[in-house]
Write a protein that holds these residues in place. Structure first.
Motif, PDB file in Angstrom:
ATOM      1  N   VAL A  79      30.876 -41.716 -14.495  1.00 58.27           N
ATOM      2  CA  VAL A  79      31.590 -42.969 -14.232  1.00 58.27           C
ATOM      3  C   VAL A  79      33.046 -42.741 -13.837  1.00 58.27           C
ATOM      4  O   VAL A  79      33.697 -43.654 -13.322  1.00 58.27           O
ATOM      5  CB  VAL A  79      31.519 -43.932 -15.440  1.00 58.27           C
ATOM      6  N   ARG A  80      33.577 -41.532 -14.046  1.00 58.80           N
ATOM      7  CA  ARG A  80      34.962 -41.246 -13.663  1.00 58.80           C
ATOM      8  C   ARG A  80      35.081 -40.728 -12.234  1.00 58.80           C
ATOM      9  O   ARG A  80      36.135 -40.870 -11.612  1.00 58.80           O
ATOM     10  CB  ARG A  80      35.571 -40.197 -14.602  1.00 58.80           C
ATOM     11  N   PHE A  81      34.027 -40.115 -11.713  1.00 61.54           N
ATOM     12  CA  PHE A  81      34.123 -39.444 -10.406  1.00 61.54           C
ATOM     13  C   PHE A  81      34.483 -40.436  -9.301  1.00 61.54           C
ATOM     14  O   PHE A  81      33.866 -41.480  -9.150  1.00 61.54           O
ATOM     15  CB  PHE A  81      32.786 -38.768 -10.068  1.00 61.54           C
ATOM     16  N   ARG A  82      35.503 -40.080  -8.499  1.00 57.81           N
ATOM     17  CA  ARG A  82      35.894 -40.944  -7.367  1.00 57.81           C
ATOM     18  C   ARG A  82      36.406 -40.122  -6.183  1.00 57.81           C
ATOM     19  O   ARG A  82      37.102 -40.661  -5.317  1.00 57.81           O
ATOM     20  CB  ARG A  82      36.946 -41.960  -7.806  1.00 57.81           C
ATOM     21  N   HIS A  83      36.064 -38.858  -6.145  1.00 60.22           N
ATOM     22  CA  HIS A  83      36.606 -37.981  -5.109  1.00 60.22           C
ATOM     23  C   HIS A  83      35.602 -37.801  -3.972  1.00 60.22           C
ATOM     24  O   HIS A  83      35.052 -36.732  -3.742  1.00 60.22           O
ATOM     25  CB  HIS A  83      37.014 -36.638  -5.727  1.00 60.22           C
ATOM     26  N   ASP A  84      35.361 -38.931  -3.280  1.00 57.66           N
ATOM     27  CA  ASP A  84      34.571 -38.911  -2.058  1.00 57.66           C
ATOM     28  C   ASP A  84      35.153 -39.948  -1.115  1.00 57.66           C
ATOM     29  O   ASP A  84      36.211 -40.526  -1.396  1.00 57.66           O
ATOM     30  CB  ASP A  84      33.079 -39.156  -2.344  1.00 57.66           C
ATOM     31  N   ALA A  85      34.488 -40.199   0.007  1.00 60.75           N
ATOM     32  CA  ALA A  85      35.058 -41.064   1.042  1.00 60.75           C
ATOM     33  C   ALA A  85      35.314 -42.493   0.561  1.00 60.75           C
ATOM     34  O   ALA A  85      36.245 -43.151   1.036  1.00 60.75           O
ATOM     35  CB  ALA A  85      34.126 -41.087   2.250  1.00 60.75           C
ATOM     36  N   LEU A  86      34.517 -42.980  -0.398  1.00 56.90           N
ATOM     37  CA  LEU A  86      34.671 -44.355  -0.857  1.00 56.90           C
ATOM     38  C   LEU A  86      35.694 -44.504  -1.984  1.00 56.90           C
ATOM     39  O   LEU A  86      36.034 -45.626  -2.374  1.00 56.90           O
ATOM     40  CB  LEU A  86      33.313 -44.913  -1.308  1.00 56.90           C
ATOM     41  N   GLY A  87      36.165 -43.398  -2.523  1.00 54.16           N
ATOM     42  CA  GLY A  87      37.203 -43.452  -3.551  1.00 54.16           C
ATOM     43  C   GLY A  87      36.820 -44.324  -4.732  1.00 54.16           C
ATOM     44  O   GLY A  87      35.740 -44.192  -5.311  1.00 54.16           O
ATOM     45  N   ASP A  88      37.707 -45.269  -5.074  1.00 54.96           N
ATOM     46  CA  ASP A  88      37.480 -46.102  -6.253  1.00 54.96           C
ATOM     47  C   ASP A  88      36.309 -47.061  -6.060  1.00 54.96           C
ATOM     48  O   ASP A  88      35.639 -47.435  -7.019  1.00 54.96           O
ATOM     49  CB  ASP A  88      38.751 -46.889  -6.588  1.00 54.96           C
ATOM     50  N   ILE A  89      36.045 -47.469  -4.812  1.00 57.78           N
ATOM     51  CA  ILE A  89      34.900 -48.358  -4.560  1.00 57.78           C
ATOM     52  C   ILE A  89      33.598 -47.627  -4.889  1.00 57.78           C
ATOM     53  O   ILE A  89      32.683 -48.196  -5.497  1.00 57.78           O
ATOM     54  CB  ILE A  89      34.879 -48.839  -3.097  1.00 57.78           C
ATOM     55  N   GLY A  90      33.509 -46.350  -4.500  1.00 61.69           N
ATOM     56  CA  GLY A  90      32.328 -45.557  -4.843  1.00 61.69           C
ATOM     57  C   GLY A  90      32.184 -45.411  -6.346  1.00 61.69           C
ATOM     58  O   GLY A  90      31.071 -45.440  -6.884  1.00 61.69           O
ATOM     59  N   ARG A  91      33.300 -45.246  -7.030  1.00 63.45           N
ATOM     60  CA  ARG A  91      33.251 -45.114  -8.485  1.00 63.45           C
ATOM     61  C   ARG A  91      32.768 -46.418  -9.119  1.00 63.45           C
ATOM     62  O   ARG A  91      31.956 -46.395 -10.058  1.00 63.45           O
ATOM     63  CB  ARG A  91      34.617 -44.735  -9.048  1.00 63.45           C
ATOM     64  N   VAL A  92      33.238 -47.547  -8.616  1.00 60.95           N
ATOM     65  CA  VAL A  92      32.776 -48.839  -9.122  1.00 60.95           C
ATOM     66  C   VAL A  92      31.265 -48.956  -8.951  1.00 60.95           C
ATOM     67  O   VAL A  92      30.550 -49.437  -9.848  1.00 60.95           O
ATOM     68  CB  VAL A  92      33.498 -49.986  -8.395  1.00 60.95           C
ATOM     69  N   GLN A  93      30.751 -48.510  -7.805  1.00 58.64           N
ATOM     70  CA  GLN A  93      29.304 -48.559  -7.570  1.00 58.64           C
ATOM     71  C   GLN A  93      28.560 -47.707  -8.590  1.00 58.64           C
ATOM     72  O   GLN A  93      27.512 -48.117  -9.117  1.00 58.64           O
ATOM     73  CB  GLN A  93      28.995 -48.084  -6.149  1.00 58.64           C
ATOM     74  N   ARG A  94      29.091 -46.528  -8.884  1.00 57.63           N
ATOM     75  CA  ARG A  94      28.438 -45.660  -9.879  1.00 57.63           C
ATOM     76  C   ARG A  94      28.523 -46.268 -11.279  1.00 57.63           C
ATOM     77  O   ARG A  94      27.585 -46.156 -12.070  1.00 57.63           O
ATOM     78  CB  ARG A  94      29.062 -44.264  -9.847  1.00 57.63           C
ATOM     79  N   GLN A  95      29.644 -46.911 -11.580  1.00 53.35           N
ATOM     80  CA  GLN A  95      29.769 -47.564 -12.884  1.00 53.35           C
ATOM     81  C   GLN A  95      28.746 -48.686 -13.019  1.00 53.35           C
ATOM     82  O   GLN A  95      28.135 -48.860 -14.085  1.00 53.35           O
ATOM     83  CB  GLN A  95      31.189 -48.100 -13.059  1.00 53.35           C
TER      84      GLN A  95
END
Length: 231
Positions: free
Chosen positions: A163-179
């Motif tokens: 749930v912390r990972f955000r180091h890809d092209a979507l950044g925080d939006i990608g992290r929100v999706q994973r959360q």
């Protein structure tokens, strides 16, 4: 004690409304959910969401709020949402979210990175599909994320990394999706028969690990209400 707990679990909505603060017009309880990053003494609202529990419609919804959302912070002008917590703690963040969305914030739940893994371990971890390998190392922040692609069982610590990972092209939006993916998987597990009956008990256990202005009895009553809802 058991009988008292059972009465709390099966609290009728009319009595529940007397026990918790809610919006009399809509029948909703609005709860601010905050994940706190307290690495090296720096306290930041790293993850933010707004939950609306509708006591009349018997439903619940959760809206994820990206931490870089541009909002007007009372007394500080237009800035990133997570700056509100840095300026004035949970009270200012609460006021900021309430102002931005035009709803009263009745309660808050705050979980930090130290307690999140223990909460996940209480339910025995979570199973979900990881669509790609998650790899990131931050030696200064003591963070080493390495989760392979594929179906995974995440214990508390690995769940925190997910749930912390955000180091890809979507950044925080990608992290929100994973959360959101993680939350859905956790709720799916709690809907299994062996966990469903334990939700109020788990709510009481989990509340010991979090900061909240909900009392233990309110947490159990809401837990009993939520367990009857669709995932």
């Amino acid at each position: 004690v058991y009988l008292r707990l059972q009465r709390m679990v099966h609290t009728p909505v009319a009595i529940l409304k007397e026990a918790v603060v809610h919006d009399a017009m809509t029948g909703k309880v609005h709860i601010l959910l905050v994940g706190e990053d307290n690495v090296e003494g720096s306290h930041r609202s790293d993850s933010i969401a707004l939950a609306a529990v509708d006591l009349d419609a018997k439903s619940a919804r959760i809206l994820s709020l990206p931490r870089d959302t541009r909002v007007e912070i009372p007394g500080h002008g237009w800035q990133k949402l997570n700056h509100a917590y840095a300026y004035g703690g949970i009270d200012l963040l609460r006021a900021t979210v309430g102002k931005a969305f035009g709803v009263p914030i009745h309660y808050y739940l705050l979980v930090d990175y130290g307690t999140f893994p223990r909460m996940v371990d209480i339910i025995g971890g979570v199973d979900l599909y990881v669509p790609k390998r998650l790899r990131y190392v931050d030696r200064a922040g003591h963070l080493d994320i390495n989760i392979p692609e594929g179906q995974q069982h995440l214990d508390g610590q690995r769940a925190l990394h997910f749930v912390r990972f955000r180091h890809d092209a979507l950044g925080d939006i990608g992290r929100v999706q994973r959360q959101q993916q993680f939350l859905k998987a956790a709720l799916e597990k709690l809907k299994q028969p062996e966990y469903l009956s334990r939700i109020p008990e788990l709510a009481k256990e989990v509340v010991a690990f979090i900061k909240t202005d909900l009392t233990a009895s309110q947490s159990v009553q809401l837990g009993g209400f939520v367990k009857e809802l669709d995932r």
